[in-house]
Design an enzyme around this catalytic site. Structure first.
Site, PDB file in Angstrom:
ATOM      1  CD  GLU A 105     -20.485  33.234 -16.502  1.00 51.14           C
ATOM      2  OE1 GLU A 105     -21.188  33.672 -15.569  1.00 51.14           O
ATOM      3  OE2 GLU A 105     -20.697  32.147 -17.058  1.00 51.14           O
ATOM      4  CD  GLU A 125     -19.757  31.529 -11.664  1.00 48.32           C
ATOM      5  OE1 GLU A 125     -18.560  31.264 -11.426  1.00 48.32           O
ATOM      6  OE2 GLU A 125     -20.100  32.417 -12.471  1.00 48.32           O
TER       7      GLU A 125
HETATM    8  C1  3H9 Z   1     -23.092  33.896 -10.867  1.00 53.23           C
HETATM    9  O1  3H9 Z   1     -22.559  34.898 -11.216  1.00 53.23           O
HETATM   10  C2  3H9 Z   1     -23.820  32.977 -11.815  1.00 53.23           C
HETATM   11  C3  3H9 Z   1     -23.488  33.239 -13.252  1.00 53.23           C
HETATM   12  O2  3H9 Z   1     -22.379  32.470 -13.638  1.00 53.23           O
HETATM   13  C4  3H9 Z   1     -24.618  32.830 -14.167  1.00 53.23           C
HETATM   14  C5  3H9 Z   1     -25.893  33.581 -14.077  1.00 53.23           C
HETATM   15  C6  3H9 Z   1     -26.879  33.151 -15.107  1.00 53.23           C
HETATM   16  N1  3H9 Z   1     -25.294  38.697  -5.162  1.00 53.23           N
HETATM   17  O3  3H9 Z   1     -18.889  39.885   0.797  1.00 53.23           O
HETATM   18  P1  3H9 Z   1     -19.263  41.260   1.227  1.00 53.23           P
HETATM   19  C7  3H9 Z   1     -23.673  41.253  -1.032  1.00 53.23           C
HETATM   20  S1  3H9 Z   1     -23.143  33.420  -9.225  1.00 53.23           S
HETATM   21  C8  3H9 Z   1     -25.989  39.251  -4.174  1.00 53.23           C
HETATM   22  O4  3H9 Z   1     -19.495  41.490   2.653  1.00 53.23           O
HETATM   23  P2  3H9 Z   1     -16.656  42.208   0.461  1.00 53.23           P
HETATM   24  C9  3H9 Z   1     -23.370  40.539   0.272  1.00 53.23           C
HETATM   25  O5  3H9 Z   1     -24.407  39.644   0.625  1.00 53.23           O
HETATM   26  C10 3H9 Z   1     -22.334  34.753  -8.393  1.00 53.23           C
HETATM   27  N2  3H9 Z   1     -25.430  39.881  -3.117  1.00 53.23           N
HETATM   28  O6  3H9 Z   1     -18.218  42.342   0.675  1.00 53.23           O
HETATM   29  C11 3H9 Z   1     -23.276  41.719   1.207  1.00 53.23           C
HETATM   30  O7  3H9 Z   1     -24.586  42.146   1.492  1.00 53.23           O
HETATM   31  P3  3H9 Z   1     -24.979  42.737   2.936  1.00 53.23           P
HETATM   32  C12 3H9 Z   1     -20.869  34.710  -8.562  1.00 53.23           C
HETATM   33  C13 3H9 Z   1     -24.105  39.930  -3.081  1.00 53.23           C
HETATM   34  O8  3H9 Z   1     -16.196  43.538   0.037  1.00 53.23           O
HETATM   35  C14 3H9 Z   1     -22.631  42.802   0.349  1.00 53.23           C
HETATM   36  O9  3H9 Z   1     -22.887  42.419  -0.991  1.00 53.23           O
HETATM   37  N3  3H9 Z   1     -20.239  35.758  -7.744  1.00 53.23           N
HETATM   38  C15 3H9 Z   1     -23.320  39.371  -4.086  1.00 53.23           C
HETATM   39  O10 3H9 Z   1     -16.026  41.553   1.642  1.00 53.23           O
HETATM   40  C16 3H9 Z   1     -21.145  42.945   0.543  1.00 53.23           C
HETATM   41  O11 3H9 Z   1     -20.547  41.667   0.394  1.00 53.23           O
HETATM   42  C17 3H9 Z   1     -19.903  35.541  -6.466  1.00 53.23           C
HETATM   43  O12 3H9 Z   1     -20.061  34.454  -5.934  1.00 53.23           O
HETATM   44  C18 3H9 Z   1     -23.963  38.740  -5.168  1.00 53.23           C
HETATM   45  N4  3H9 Z   1     -23.271  38.194  -6.167  1.00 53.23           N
HETATM   46  O13 3H9 Z   1     -16.476  41.183  -0.738  1.00 53.23           O
HETATM   47  C19 3H9 Z   1     -19.291  36.701  -5.731  1.00 53.23           C
HETATM   48  N5  3H9 Z   1     -22.021  39.570  -3.774  1.00 53.23           N
HETATM   49  O14 3H9 Z   1     -24.156  43.977   3.094  1.00 53.23           O
HETATM   50  C20 3H9 Z   1     -19.828  36.769  -4.337  1.00 53.23           C
HETATM   51  C21 3H9 Z   1     -22.007  40.247  -2.626  1.00 53.23           C
HETATM   52  O15 3H9 Z   1     -26.440  42.938   2.855  1.00 53.23           O
HETATM   53  N6  3H9 Z   1     -19.358  37.945  -3.601  1.00 53.23           N
HETATM   54  N7  3H9 Z   1     -23.262  40.475  -2.200  1.00 53.23           N
HETATM   55  O16 3H9 Z   1     -24.591  41.648   3.906  1.00 53.23           O
HETATM   56  C22 3H9 Z   1     -18.139  37.995  -3.050  1.00 53.23           C
HETATM   57  O17 3H9 Z   1     -17.318  37.100  -3.164  1.00 53.23           O
HETATM   58  C23 3H9 Z   1     -17.830  39.199  -2.220  1.00 53.23           C
HETATM   59  O18 3H9 Z   1     -19.047  39.806  -1.879  1.00 53.23           O
HETATM   60  C24 3H9 Z   1     -16.948  40.260  -2.928  1.00 53.23           C
HETATM   61  C25 3H9 Z   1     -16.895  41.526  -2.031  1.00 53.23           C
HETATM   62  C26 3H9 Z   1     -15.526  39.689  -3.081  1.00 53.23           C
HETATM   63  C27 3H9 Z   1     -17.499  40.647  -4.259  1.00 53.23           C
END
Ligand code: 3H9
Length: 663
Positions: A105, A125
């Site tokens: 976004e 999301e």
């Molecule tokens: C949003 O954006 C709302 C908006 O539209 C509006 C706002 C107003 N936040 O998955 P991994 C941490 S909603 C916090 O193992 P990979 C995860 O917990 C969000 N922490 O790595 C982990 O921590 P730890 C929309 C996050 O390489 C570490 O990072 N976005 C977040 O296999 C590594 O993660 C999503 O839903 C986060 N957003 O995969 C994306 N993301 O090491 C969610 C990750 O302490 N994330 N962490 O356990 C993912 O899909 C995967 O993490 C990603 C990397 C593909 C990015």
């Protein structure tokens, strides 16, 4: 500590770099610094264009999910997006890695986007029970149309930026990572002459209003009856983008997002997100860089072995498959070939990838195949320990008595995500670590279990079935129980499930404490399950349609004393109560490390809906105090079901959530 947002000026371009590992999530600190940097750059007379980039492995992958449990703190992301869009100087996003959610976004609010070809974009999301909340539902369809925008928002998938229709989001793409910055700076200079280009003013995605309205009507109908609120709200928000002025559409999105963040569904799905990542970690790592498993030996010629072989080949491993029977060896090879061909026909694999996978497969005798393997999985009965070479880490799949490492794959092994990694009494820490690494490599969800063979899923499902039987003891009808659990979200409720398995088998293994073995009662009366068209239900037609049967109800009445019955509204809390009680016992006995591991097992391997968060989180969201009160009203001789376990009683007494249930 490095600044979370760094800003430097290069020949009139302010480079604003977000540096907040691991994924540059847009936490408050980042937003606050980003806004300050943008304001400074806009005011700086030397700056003619602004470039926003992510340091490290990715452009921001979204908002900080952990912050959604806290009070909202300004500046909020939509505010920053508006600031960028309204900037009088062109703002360019430099994209690489996984540009997701709020990160995408943020990129859409920029006037231009340049990216690496390998970049993946997405709006995930909905997987958190949310809709995009920083203008994503408004800007995306304006650029790419309602159909593609809704495909992105409703699937939540990560998509290739270099392929149609997502290519439209990038104004320029670069192949090599080392060329990206120079190309981005050059692009910024070109953008100076083009000037700002606010997405909010674009409407090319809505060029065909009739097709857009038809698409929106169809999507609204598709989502009308589904259980997940975020999906319906997503369609409504995209409709708002089409029908309302930009600001009014954003106001709709903001209100819907705020409601969803506070909803139980989103709380459950956020719990699932962190619980899965926590479960995949080794508590005390003995080796920070464990050696990579490249070659896997699989021993045994059965169905599980063949599903494992397919999963391992798909994960890029070399597979040495040991099968004692030479005829079976040929058939086993054909099984794998067929599976890979099916995947090619379904479009999941290319022919080339499938051919390469087959080249990594060798079938032979068991002792031969163990040689040179980094890891051995035994997926067969009757293998002698002497068959195992000394220097290989060994895992024993589906063994009843585990003294080393057991891997319990939820079935079918090549499709299900869950693997319970059972640490037997004699397992070494390095074996456990290798087993967890292998499971991750296979693309599956590991959950660590400490036991001599029993699994979390087995214990929890047994508790569910015992509770369902006990409710029948207390006068409930199996149909009401199945109905309540189906409406709650369970795909295959307990009595339908038993009919499918066959009541003779189930009746033999079921253990009841102070209640009737209802499966055995029915089997003795000749109602042996779906195959015989009569069990708890009767089955019509090709045995696919279950119907209620008064004859079965008469049998229950004959075998139970007069009861007060069970209120229909108590059925789900009592099933959850029995499960959360068993969960407390599993943690207390150190079989499970924590409550969230139990939820991961049930969500990834036993069809518990993610949007409920698993039985432990679901009980918490229902209210542990409320669940405990309902349990106290259920008087059954099987005390393990509804007399609160001391660990559960302590949570209720202290007003704690299930995250306090850990060992
Ligand atoms: C949003 O954006 C709302 C908006 O539209 C509006 C706002 C107003 N936040 O998955 P991994 C941490 S909603 C916090 O193992 P990979 C995860 O917990 C969000 N922490 O790595 C982990 O921590 P730890 C929309 C996050 O390489 C570490 O990072 N976005 C977040 O296999 C590594 O993660 C999503 O839903 C986060 N957003 O995969 C994306 N993301 O090491 C969610 C990750 O302490 N994330 N962490 O356990 C993912 O899909 C995967 O993490 C990603 C990397 C593909 C990015």
């Amino acid at each position: 500590m490095a600044e979370v947002v760094q800003c430097s000026v290069h020949e009139g371009v302010a480079v604003v770099s977000i540096n907040h590992p691991p994924v540059n999530a847009l936490a408050w600190q980042v937003r606050d610094s980003l806004l300050t940097a943008l304001e400074c750059a806009e005011m700086d007379s030397e700056v003619r264009a602004i470039l926003i980039a992510g340091a490290g492995k990715t452009f921001p992958a979204g908002a900080d999910i952990a912050e959604f449990d806290m009070p909202r703190k300004e500046p909020w992301l939509p505010q920053i997006c508006t600031q960028i869009e309204m900037c009088r100087k062109p703002v360019v996003a430099e994209l690489h890695g996984t540009v997701l959610g709020g990160g995408f976004e943020l990129a859409l609010a920029c006037h231009y986007r340049i990216g690496l070809r390998s970049t993946r974009v997405g709006l995930p999301e909905v997987k958190l029970g949310l809709i995009p909340g920083a203008g994503g539902t408004q800007r995306t369809p304006r650029l790419v149309g309602a159909k593609v925008a809704l495909d992105m928002i409703l699937s939540g998938r990560m998509l290739p930026l270099d392929q149609a229709p997502y290519r439209i989001f990038a104004d320029r793409l670069v192949v090599e990572p080392e060329d990206l910055r120079a190309a981005a700076l050059e692009f910024c200079h070109e953008a100076v002459s083009k000037g700002p280009r606010p997405s909010c003013e674009r409407r090319e995605g809505f060029a065909d209003p009739v097709a857009t309205q038809l698409e929106l009507t169809k999507r609204a109908a598709d989502e009308a009856d589904g259980p997940e609120n975020a999906r319906r709200e997503a369609v409504a928000a995209v409709e708002a983008a089409f029908l309302l002025p930009f600001d009014a559409g954003c106001a709709f999105e903001e209100a819907a997002f705020a409601d969803l963040v506070a909803s139980d569904q989103s709380k459950a799905l956020r719990h699932a997100f962190f619980a899965e990542r926590r479960a995949a970690k080794v508590a005390q790592s003995v080796d920070p860089h464990p050696s990579q498993i490249k070659t896997l030996a699989i021993l045994g010629g059965g169905m599980l072995a063949s599903q494992l072989a397919v999963a391992a080949l798909n994960a890029g491993l070399a597979v040495r498959w040991g099968i004692a029977d030479s005829d079976r060896r040929i058939a086993a090879w054909t099984d794998v070939e067929d599976s890979l061909e099916d995947a090619v026909s379904a479009g999941d694999l290319t022919k080339q990838v499938a051919n390469d996978a087959l080249k990594r497969l060798i079938c032979g005798t068991m002792p031969d195949m163990i040689k040179n393997a980094d890891f051995v999985i035994r997926a067969a009965e009757g293998l002698q320990r002497s068959d195992m070479a000394e220097d290989v880490v060994c895992a024993i799949a589906v063994a009843e008595n585990v003294d080393q490492i057991g891997l319990r794959f939820a079935r079918p092994a090549h499709l299900s995500r869950l693997v319970e990694v059972i640490e037997g009494p004699r397992a070494r820490p390095d074996q456990l670590e290798s087993a967890i690494a292998l499971v991750k490599r296979l693309g599956k969800q590991p959950v660590h279990v400490r036991s001599s063979g029993e699994t979390i899923g087995g214990r929890m499902m047994a508790a569910l079935h015992r509770a369902a039987d006990a409710l029948v003891d207390l006068g409930a009808s199996p149909y009401d129980i199945d109905d309540a659990l189906t409406k709650w979200g369970l795909e295959l409720p307990p009595f339908l499930q038993r009919d499918a398995t066959g009541l003779r088998i189930v009746g033999r293994v079921e253990r009841r404490e102070g209640g009737m073995n209802w499966s055995a009662v029915l089997a003795q009366a000749g109602r042996t399950g779906r195959a015989s068209r009569q069990g708890f239900y009767s089955y019509l037609g090709d045995a696919a349609t279950p119907v209620h049967d008064d004859k079965a109800l008469t049998l229950f009445d004959k075998h139970r004393a007069d009861t007060n019955g069970v209120k229909k509204t108590d059925i789900v809390p009592l099933i959850l109560g029995a499960m959360v009680n068993e969960g407390a016992r599993l943690v207390d006995e150190h079989v499970a490390a924590c409550a969230s591991d139990i939820d991961v097992v049930m969500m990834t391997g036993h069809q518990f809906p993610r949007w409920r968060g698993g039985p432990m989180k679901a009980a918490e969201l229902h209210g542990l105090f409320r669940v405990a009160r309902t349990m106290q009203g259920a008087n059954h001789p099987d005390k393990a079901l509804w007399v609160p376990h001391p660990r559960l009683a302590a949570l209720v007494r202290n007003g704690e959530g299930i995250e306090a249930l850990t060992n």
